[in-house]
Design a protein around this motif. Structure first.
Motif, PDB file in Angstrom:
ATOM      1  N   ARG A 460      40.150  55.107  50.237  1.00 55.02           N
ATOM      2  CA  ARG A 460      39.654  53.785  50.610  1.00 55.02           C
ATOM      3  C   ARG A 460      38.129  53.778  50.575  1.00 55.02           C
ATOM      4  NH1 ARG A 460      45.178  54.577  51.205  1.00 55.02           N
ATOM      5  NH2 ARG A 460      46.173  52.742  52.121  1.00 55.02           N
ATOM      6  N   GLN A 461      37.567  52.658  50.160  1.00 58.71           N
ATOM      7  CA  GLN A 461      36.113  52.515  50.165  1.00 58.71           C
ATOM      8  C   GLN A 461      35.710  51.850  51.478  1.00 58.71           C
ATOM      9  OE1 GLN A 461      34.188  51.233  46.518  1.00 58.71           O
ATOM     10  NE2 GLN A 461      36.145  51.333  45.424  1.00 58.71           N
ATOM     11  N   GLY A 462      35.205  52.655  52.387  1.00 55.69           N
ATOM     12  CA  GLY A 462      34.828  52.127  53.691  1.00 55.69           C
ATOM     13  C   GLY A 462      33.425  51.550  53.684  1.00 55.69           C
ATOM     14  N   THR A 481      46.714  50.753  41.437  1.00 53.78           N
ATOM     15  CA  THR A 481      46.183  51.455  40.270  1.00 53.78           C
ATOM     16  C   THR A 481      44.787  50.964  39.917  1.00 53.78           C
ATOM     17  OG1 THR A 481      47.361  49.890  38.826  1.00 53.78           O
ATOM     18  CG2 THR A 481      48.424  51.995  39.275  1.00 53.78           C
ATOM     19  N   ARG A 482      44.540  49.668  40.048  1.00 52.75           N
ATOM     20  CA  ARG A 482      43.174  49.163  39.766  1.00 52.75           C
ATOM     21  C   ARG A 482      42.170  49.714  40.795  1.00 52.75           C
ATOM     22  NH1 ARG A 482      44.610  48.548  34.961  1.00 52.75           N
ATOM     23  NH2 ARG A 482      46.548  49.334  35.815  1.00 52.75           N
ATOM     24  N   THR A 483      42.529  49.653  42.067  1.00 53.19           N
ATOM     25  CA  THR A 483      41.594  50.115  43.091  1.00 53.19           C
ATOM     26  C   THR A 483      41.404  51.629  43.014  1.00 53.19           C
ATOM     27  OG1 THR A 483      43.430  50.204  44.677  1.00 53.19           O
ATOM     28  CG2 THR A 483      42.069  48.222  44.678  1.00 53.19           C
ATOM     29  N   VAL A 488      34.538  49.293  41.195  1.00 53.69           N
ATOM     30  CA  VAL A 488      34.152  47.911  41.409  1.00 53.69           C
ATOM     31  C   VAL A 488      35.281  47.106  42.047  1.00 53.69           C
ATOM     32  CG1 VAL A 488      34.895  46.962  39.182  1.00 53.69           C
ATOM     33  CG2 VAL A 488      32.891  45.992  40.315  1.00 53.69           C
ATOM     34  N   PHE A 489      36.517  47.608  41.962  1.00 50.15           N
ATOM     35  CA  PHE A 489      37.637  46.929  42.617  1.00 50.15           C
ATOM     36  C   PHE A 489      37.644  47.277  44.105  1.00 50.15           C
ATOM     37  CE2 PHE A 489      40.635  44.695  39.800  1.00 50.15           C
ATOM     38  CZ  PHE A 489      39.977  44.876  38.598  1.00 50.15           C
ATOM     39  N   PHE A 601      36.804  40.896  35.611  1.00 47.78           N
ATOM     40  CA  PHE A 601      36.599  41.043  37.052  1.00 47.78           C
ATOM     41  C   PHE A 601      35.276  41.763  37.339  1.00 47.78           C
ATOM     42  CE2 PHE A 601      37.003  43.239  41.112  1.00 47.78           C
ATOM     43  CZ  PHE A 601      37.434  42.220  41.947  1.00 47.78           C
ATOM     44  N   THR A 602      35.008  42.834  36.593  1.00 46.19           N
ATOM     45  CA  THR A 602      33.753  43.574  36.761  1.00 46.19           C
ATOM     46  C   THR A 602      32.556  42.660  36.554  1.00 46.19           C
ATOM     47  OG1 THR A 602      34.759  45.651  36.058  1.00 46.19           O
ATOM     48  CG2 THR A 602      32.372  45.480  35.862  1.00 46.19           C
TER      49      THR A 602
END
Length: 797
Positions: A460-462, A481-483, A488-489, A601-602
């Protein structure tokens, strides 16, 4: 444009057909409908009913030297395939002869066609075969329609026009126009997207807007006399009047207007031919039905409870093993949600991971903002009864699968939907439900994560850094899968909507579009509930009008269900084409594949704040192949950019820079510009600064040439004298320049994993980076086209 449509007389036509037990109009009735719609050049016609003996005078009553005979039957829609259309000299003897042959031959021909195409057979004929089928077909034939023969000005390719309106399950009424005639399906398959035929939502466009779309087709080029040897055969005013009338009638006889008493399922003219500036409907059909029941409104205001809960209840947590419920609890706590606000429903009470447990729903001390259901699907219906009866939750998240998406679970899904609809009829509206088959929700503003993927498998990106995107997906696997693969997701909200047993993507976009902190909404869809495609389009349009960017991908692009409709329109404007057209019309960026979805999205996340005034592109590279790759990818099926010559001042400044760096014998100043591998970090930045000040350039793509010995592209210690983080290196100077330039600047690092640290650092510093020149230009071109379209929507509003 104002059109005069006599709805009263048109409704009377439908009433007569309904009284006759039909859900389709005969062609002469469709002609009458078109006349009341405002069509001026309807062929004169007479019906020659079966078992009658018309006089010579009746057979000679039509103008001209020829007549057209068309079979009249409620079940034979495509008459040409069975010999049901014949052009005959206007002589009573020949007319009678052709009429009798048609009455005898067509039942046998249609029977053979049905046996060869059983999936397209009318329901009325069921399992009939052989003589029984022929007799049934013959019994349904009412006679022959004798029409005035109106020869077109030209029989050349492109001089026939298809115009239709069609009721679709997901998007409601859709209008379509394009190349007409018996080969219209072939044209739609062979021409590039949008060249042969265009479609749009009748609820979201007017005649002028649709004419603008139509002008991009080959059909318009031919009709307007814009091709060699072709003269204009119809005016724009005529086309505008036709399109406006069809759109207005589609809105009136729509599922959204139950007061009309009738819904047009399909109205098709194929083709309109053109005689002396007259639009002549040569072949027309119309099917209709009664309006269905409107869905029960959902209490969508409770989506806020779902996204920003103050209290969470969860059922299905094991005290002895790390099951899905326990993983969800662990992820909720890891995301920072207060333990005191969580309650576990579990027999025996006690605590799990420091969270209080209660024996049953009745033991909840307060109404939960969010109730997470992580038990087996077979237990869900009874649990839902209890949740609804006790009114113990504002929103419910249905994690389990087997609630409609799997074969054999349809009845359970139907039962659940009935329970939800009943709850929504109460004064409070009951809870809103997300799922089933929901992989969970991540809400950074709500400080919770209900996905059931372990932290060890999905980092996880905290942190509290700004997150200005929302990601809505029917597929939970697509989300993770994207995250997992793309830094950037990292949206503020990630929502897995699963089967949409209650809340839909349209509901969520309608709510999220009003959140001030969100600039970008990404949507992955596999299917829609009834009319929810239109609801999503309206929500997207609202988001775009508020300045948001919407990126969309539709999966499941299987061959269209041609048996679902009688006319040509479903074949030329199939399910996916309608979806793509309507979503793009609403203002979203529609991706063609997963990679393009990621790219769009990016760009939406990283350059949302940049100004885009047009599609003029400047390209810079240190390698000739990259410059060529840029130029080769400025055009696609639905986008285009221009590699414009540099302005005189820009060219002079660039030539001066090249001389200062001693490269004037190696570099030509042109667009795209190959600045040679000898260019160092400073020259890259100086060229970028010059291009950034040129008002004739709308966007810049620059390769950072990481393999050049003159560029600092490696971390310290990998090469003597080189440091990726040095003050004079591109990783520092380029992002600083990009931040100052108000137009989009995209970087290219076309190299191997050795240069991943460079890419990572540039992205962290706010610069979008691609790994090939062709991908970056194609993505930017499509993004630019979509941004300009969205801006036109806002300006019109």
């Amino acid at each position: 444009m104002i059109v005069n449509i006599d709805y009263e007389k048109i409704t009377e036509i439908f009433a007569r057909a309904e009284a006759d037990g039909r859900g389709a109009l005969f062609e002469y009735e469709t002609y009458e409908l078109l006349r009341n719609l405002g069509s001026e050049s309807i062929p004169v016609s007479n019906v020659l009913l079966k078992d009658t003996r018309p006089s010579n005078g009746e057979l000679n009553s039509l103008p001209g030297e020829k007549v057209v005979l068309k079979i009249v039957s409620p079940t034979i829609i495509h008459k040409t395939e069975v010999g049901g259309v014949r052009i005959i000299d206007k002589q009573p003897g020949k007319i009678r002869s052709a009429w009798r042959k048609m009455m005898d031959e067509i039942p046998e021909r249609y029977a053979r066609w049905i046996e060869s195409n059983p999936t397209s057979a009318p329901a009325e004929y069921g399992a009939l075969t052989g003589d029984e089928l022929i007799a049934a077909i013959a019994g349904d034939i009412r006679g022959v329609l004798m029409c005035e023969f109106m020869p077109p000005d030209s029989s050349a390719f492109g001089n026939e026009l298809l115009v239709s309106i069609r009721r679709t399950r997901e998007f409601g009424m859709v209008v379509t126009a394009g190349l007409g005639g018996t080969d219209t399906e072939l044209y739609a398959q062979r021409f590039r997207k949008g060249e042969a035929v265009v479609s749009a939502s009748a609820e979201m466009i007017d005649g002028e807007g649709f004419l603008k779309q139509f002008k991009a087709t080959i059909a318009y080029e031919k009709l307007a006399g814009k091709t060699r040897g072709q003269s204009r055969i119809v005016s724009d005013a005529q086309l505008l009047e036709c399109f406006t009338a069809f759109i207005e009638m589609a809105r009136y006889y729509s599922p959204l207007n139950p007061d009309a008493g009738v819904v047009i399922d399909e109205l098709e003219v194929n083709p309109f031919a053109f005689t002396d500036y007259q639009m002549v409907p040569l072949d027309a059909m119309c099917r209709f039905s009664k309006p269905g029941r409107m869905p029960v409104p959902r209490p969508v205001k409770k989506i806020d409870n779902l996204l920003h809960p103050k209290s969470i209840a969860i059922i299905g947590v094991s005290s002895t093993r790390m099951n899905f419920g326990r993983l969800i609890l662990k992820n909720i706590l890891s995301a920072g949600f207060d333990r005191a606000g969580i309650t576990i429903i579990r027999p025996g009470g006690g605590e799990i991971d420091g969270v209080r447990c209660v024996d049953s729903l009745a033991g909840l001390s307060q109404k939960a903002d969010l109730f997470v259901v992580a038990i087996d699907a077979v237990q869900v219906p009874d649990l839902m009864d209890e949740i609804i009866d006790l009114d113990c939750a504002n929103s419910v998240m249905l994690i389990p699968g087997g609630l409609g998406e799997k074969k054999g679970s349809e009845e359970r899904a139907r039962l659940i939907k009935e329970k939800i609809a009943t709850a929504h009829l109460t004064e409070d509206g009951g809870p809103v439900f997300l799922g089933g088959n929901c992989m969970g929700v991540v809400s950074h503003p709500g400080s919770y994560d209900t996905t059931f993927v372990p932290e060890e498998k999905l980092a996880r990106q905290g942190g509290d850094h700004p997150r200005r995107a929302a990601f809505i997906s029917q597929s939970g696997a697509f989300i993770i899968t994207r995250t997992s693969k793309l830094p950037v997701f990292d949206p503020a909200y990630i929502l897995s909507i699963g089967n949409q047993n209650d809340l839909t993507a349209g509901d969520l976009v309608s709510h999220i579009k009003c959140l001030d902190g969100i600039d970008v909404i990404a949507i992955y869809m596999e299917g829609f509930n009834d009319m929810d495609g239109l609801a999503l389009c309206r929500a997207i349009r609202g988001a775009v009008e508020k300045g948001k960017e919407v990126v969309f991908y539709k999966a499941g692009r299987t061959p269209e269900g041609k048996s679902a409709t009688s006319g040509h329109t479903a074949s030329v404007a199939g399910d996916y084409m309608v979806c793509e057209s309507c979503i793009r019309q609403a203002g979203a960026m529609v991706a063609d594949n997963f990679t393009q979805f990621e790219e769009l999205f990016t760009l939406a996340v990283t350059i949302h704040g940049k100004i885009i005034n047009g599609n003029r592109l400047a390209g810079v590279s240190g390698a000739g192949f990259e410059a060529v790759g840029m130029a080769d990818n400025i055009q696609g099926d639905d986008y285009e950019m221009q590699m414009v010559p540099f302005g005189s001042q820009t060219k002079a400044r660039l030539e001066s820079l090249i001389r200062e760096h001693g490269l004037d014998n190696l570099v030509d100043v042109k667009n795209p510009m190959d600045i040679n591998p000898s260019s160092n970090d400073r020259l890259h930045v100086e060229v970028l600064n010059v291009l950034g000040k040129d008002p004739g350039i709308d966007a810049i793509v620059m390769s950072l040439d990481p393999l050049s010995p003159s560029v600092h592209s490696l971390p310290r210690g990998m090469r003597e004298g080189e440091d990726l983080n040095c003050e004079g290196g591109i990783a520092t100077l380029i992002p600083e320049a990009v931040a100052r330039i108000d137009k989009p600047v995209l970087g290219i690092v076309d190299s191997g994993s050795l240069y991943d640290p460079l890419v990572k650092l540039l992205v962290q510093r706010g610069m979008p980076v691609f790994r090939s020149s062709d991908r970056v230009v194609g993505a930017l071109a499509k993004y630019t086209q979509c941004r300009l379209h969205a801006e036109s929507i806002r300006n019109k509003g």
